[in-house]
Scaffold this motif. Structure first.
Motif, mmCIF file in Angstrom:
data_model
loop_
_atom_site.group_PDB
_atom_site.id
_atom_site.type_symbol
_atom_site.label_atom_id
_atom_site.label_comp_id
_atom_site.label_asym_id
_atom_site.label_seq_id
_atom_site.Cartn_x
_atom_site.Cartn_y
_atom_site.Cartn_z
ATOM 1 N N LEU A 246 11.208 -25.939 -5.560
ATOM 2 C CA LEU A 246 12.198 -24.961 -4.975
ATOM 3 C C LEU A 246 11.968 -23.633 -5.725
ATOM 4 N N GLN A 247 12.088 -24.006 -6.933
ATOM 5 C CA GLN A 247 11.711 -22.601 -7.826
ATOM 6 C C GLN A 247 10.372 -22.083 -7.481
ATOM 7 N N GLN A 248 9.414 -22.704 -7.178
ATOM 8 C CA GLN A 248 8.067 -22.118 -6.555
ATOM 9 C C GLN A 248 8.168 -21.206 -5.207
ATOM 10 N N LEU A 249 9.479 -21.546 -4.472
ATOM 11 C CA LEU A 249 9.494 -21.125 -3.325
ATOM 12 C C LEU A 249 10.611 -19.895 -3.272
ATOM 13 N N ILE A 250 11.444 -20.145 -4.188
ATOM 14 C CA ILE A 250 12.458 -19.240 -4.553
ATOM 15 C C ILE A 250 12.240 -18.864 -6.172
ATOM 16 N N PRO A 251 11.419 -17.698 -6.266
ATOM 17 C CA PRO A 251 11.205 -17.747 -7.910
ATOM 18 C C PRO A 251 12.267 -17.235 -8.816
ATOM 19 N N HIS A 252 13.404 -16.535 -8.224
ATOM 20 C CA HIS A 252 14.266 -16.133 -8.749
ATOM 21 C C HIS A 252 15.353 -17.189 -9.081
ATOM 22 N N LEU A 253 15.346 -18.415 -8.527
ATOM 23 C CA LEU A 253 16.291 -19.360 -8.605
ATOM 24 C C LEU A 253 16.563 -19.769 -10.296
ATOM 25 N N LYS A 254 17.765 -19.988 -10.406
ATOM 26 C CA LYS A 254 18.270 -20.728 -11.683
ATOM 27 C C LYS A 254 18.508 -21.999 -11.409
ATOM 28 N N THR A 255 18.461 -22.795 -12.428
ATOM 29 C CA THR A 255 18.821 -24.226 -12.184
ATOM 30 C C THR A 255 19.583 -24.688 -13.570
ATOM 31 N N VAL A 256 20.682 -25.452 -13.265
ATOM 32 C CA VAL A 256 21.399 -25.995 -14.389
ATOM 33 C C VAL A 256 21.364 -27.347 -13.967
ATOM 34 N N HIS A 257 21.310 -28.197 -15.150
ATOM 35 C CA HIS A 257 21.349 -29.863 -15.037
ATOM 36 C C HIS A 257 22.371 -30.004 -15.825
ATOM 37 N N ILE A 258 23.236 -31.102 -14.982
ATOM 38 C CA ILE A 258 24.500 -31.651 -15.544
ATOM 39 C C ILE A 258 24.234 -33.211 -15.938
ATOM 40 N N ALA A 259 24.269 -33.367 -17.061
ATOM 41 C CA ALA A 259 24.149 -34.955 -17.384
ATOM 42 C C ALA A 259 25.299 -35.747 -17.032
ATOM 43 N N GLY A 260 25.036 -37.125 -16.987
ATOM 44 C CA GLY A 260 26.071 -38.210 -16.879
ATOM 45 C C GLY A 260 26.809 -37.900 -15.315
ATOM 46 N N ALA A 261 26.191 -37.326 -14.236
ATOM 47 C CA ALA A 261 26.548 -37.068 -13.051
ATOM 48 C C ALA A 261 25.657 -37.487 -12.241
ATOM 49 N N GLY A 262 26.066 -38.036 -10.859
ATOM 50 C CA GLY A 262 25.196 -38.543 -9.704
ATOM 51 C C GLY A 262 25.178 -37.417 -8.735
ATOM 52 N N HIS A 263 25.426 -37.961 -7.450
ATOM 53 C CA HIS A 263 25.303 -36.906 -6.205
ATOM 54 C C HIS A 263 26.832 -35.990 -6.167
ATOM 55 N N SER A 264 27.730 -36.700 -6.598
ATOM 56 C CA SER A 264 28.969 -35.652 -6.368
ATOM 57 C C SER A 264 29.436 -35.301 -7.836
ATOM 58 N N ILE A 265 28.475 -34.130 -8.261
ATOM 59 C CA ILE A 265 28.781 -33.629 -9.607
ATOM 60 C C ILE A 265 30.027 -32.964 -9.934
ATOM 61 N N HIS A 266 30.594 -32.344 -9.078
ATOM 62 C CA HIS A 266 31.829 -31.519 -9.189
ATOM 63 C C HIS A 266 32.888 -32.588 -9.332
ATOM 64 N N ARG A 267 32.705 -33.921 -8.899
ATOM 65 C CA ARG A 267 33.784 -34.995 -9.076
ATOM 66 C C ARG A 267 33.481 -35.823 -10.421
ATOM 67 N N GLU A 268 32.331 -35.848 -10.670
ATOM 68 C CA GLU A 268 32.091 -36.824 -11.758
ATOM 69 C C GLU A 268 32.050 -36.301 -13.042
ATOM 70 N N GLN A 269 31.604 -34.937 -13.144
ATOM 71 C CA GLN A 269 31.717 -34.184 -14.416
ATOM 72 C C GLN A 269 32.113 -32.868 -14.082
#
Length: 287
Positions: A246-269
């Motif tokens: 996705l970064q290659q398709l949207i070069p200005h994309l920022k990515t943040v990885h949240i450890a310890g979470a699955g699909h529902s990130i805002h619920r789990e972490q």
């Protein structure tokens, strides 16, 4: 229009409905003379599933939580559930409420909606935040043709799941989801149960496991964009290679990885998730 606070009591937040593409769409809004932030929920959730996030951000934003068609208190027409239609729906709500340059944050299906909306209406959002969207930009593996999941089976199984939800009480759903997701707060579990009791089986009409997309349209996205990822081993969708693609398709994309979470990130972490959101909003001079 009626008002209630974040716990459902009369007083603070507003609710209303707008007509978009001939469909009545419902929203909840924290209000105030503040920058608009639109929240798009995932498949089978509804707008109020964002309540803890809205509570955390309502001091700085007019947070608008939209129920997608077939979800929550919105109308459930027989069709119109593909990515483009839901994107047009969300754009229509933004227009009807006269929200100027809103930030749009989506989870799962809602993140896909935000991404699609921005390819179709690139000047509409101020910024977009994508929480573990379906990776529809992913290139098929060479063996995908032989291993491709059967859409009919998915439709049949998901419809049976939705209909089974309707046979259970709110208390039963809360108890079962609480056991299935022990890291969720009690409020999150209750909001999930309420949303799933309101869910219409029509949300499956015309929906497929994989929808053809024009990847070249991603070049239309010029606004600040954040992708929030988590752990595929715990159920998250977006892999590290998906994020790179996705970064290659949207070069200005920022990515943040949240450890310890699955699909529902805002619920789990929730804490790390909100820290990532607030840091991004600080970076683009919103907070």
């Amino acid at each position: 229009m009626q008002t209630f606070d974040s716990q459902g009591n009369s007083g603070q937040w507003m609710t209303g409905d707008v007509m978009v593409q001939g469909v009545r769409l419902h929203y909840t809004r924290t209000g105030g003379d503040l920058p608009p932030l639109v929240l798009a929920h995932g498949f089978s959730d509804d707008g109020l599933c964002w309540t803890p996030v809205a509570q955390a951000l309502e001091a700085h934003f007019d947070v608008v939580m939209v129920d997608a068609r077939g979800h929550g208190y919105s109308q459930a027409p027989d069709d119109g559930y593909n990515a483009a239609e839901t994107a047009h729906d969300l754009a229509g709500v933004i227009s009807a409420l006269e929200l100027h340059s809103p930030i749009i944050m989506g989870h799962s299906m809602g993140a896909s909606t935000a991404l699609t909306l921005t390819t179709l209406y690139p000047q509409l959002p101020r910024a977009i935040l994508l929480e573990d969207p379906p990776a529809w930009w992913r290139k098929p593996a060479p063996t995908a043709a032989t291993n491709k999941p059967d859409n009919n089976d998915w439709q049949r199984n998901t419809r049976a799941w939705i209909l089974d939800l309707k046979t259970q009480s709110r208390e039963q759903l809360i108890e079962k989801q609480g056991r299935a997701a022990p890291s969720w707060s009690q409020l999150e579990v209750e909001l999930w149960a309420d949303a799933h009791l309101r869910l219409s089986p029509n949300v499956l009409n015309g929906r497929t496991l994989s929808e053809e997309r024009d990847l070249s349209l991603l070049a239309n996205i010029t606004c600040p964009t954040l992708l929030i990822t988590a752990e595929p081993e715990l159920g998250a969708i977006v892999t590290s290679s998906d994020a790179i693609a996705l970064q290659q398709l949207i070069p200005h994309l920022k990515t943040v990885h949240i450890a310890g979470a699955g699909h529902s990130i805002h619920r789990e972490q929730f804490g790390p998730f909100m820290n990532a959101v607030q840091a991004f909003l600080n970076d683009i001079a919103i907070l």
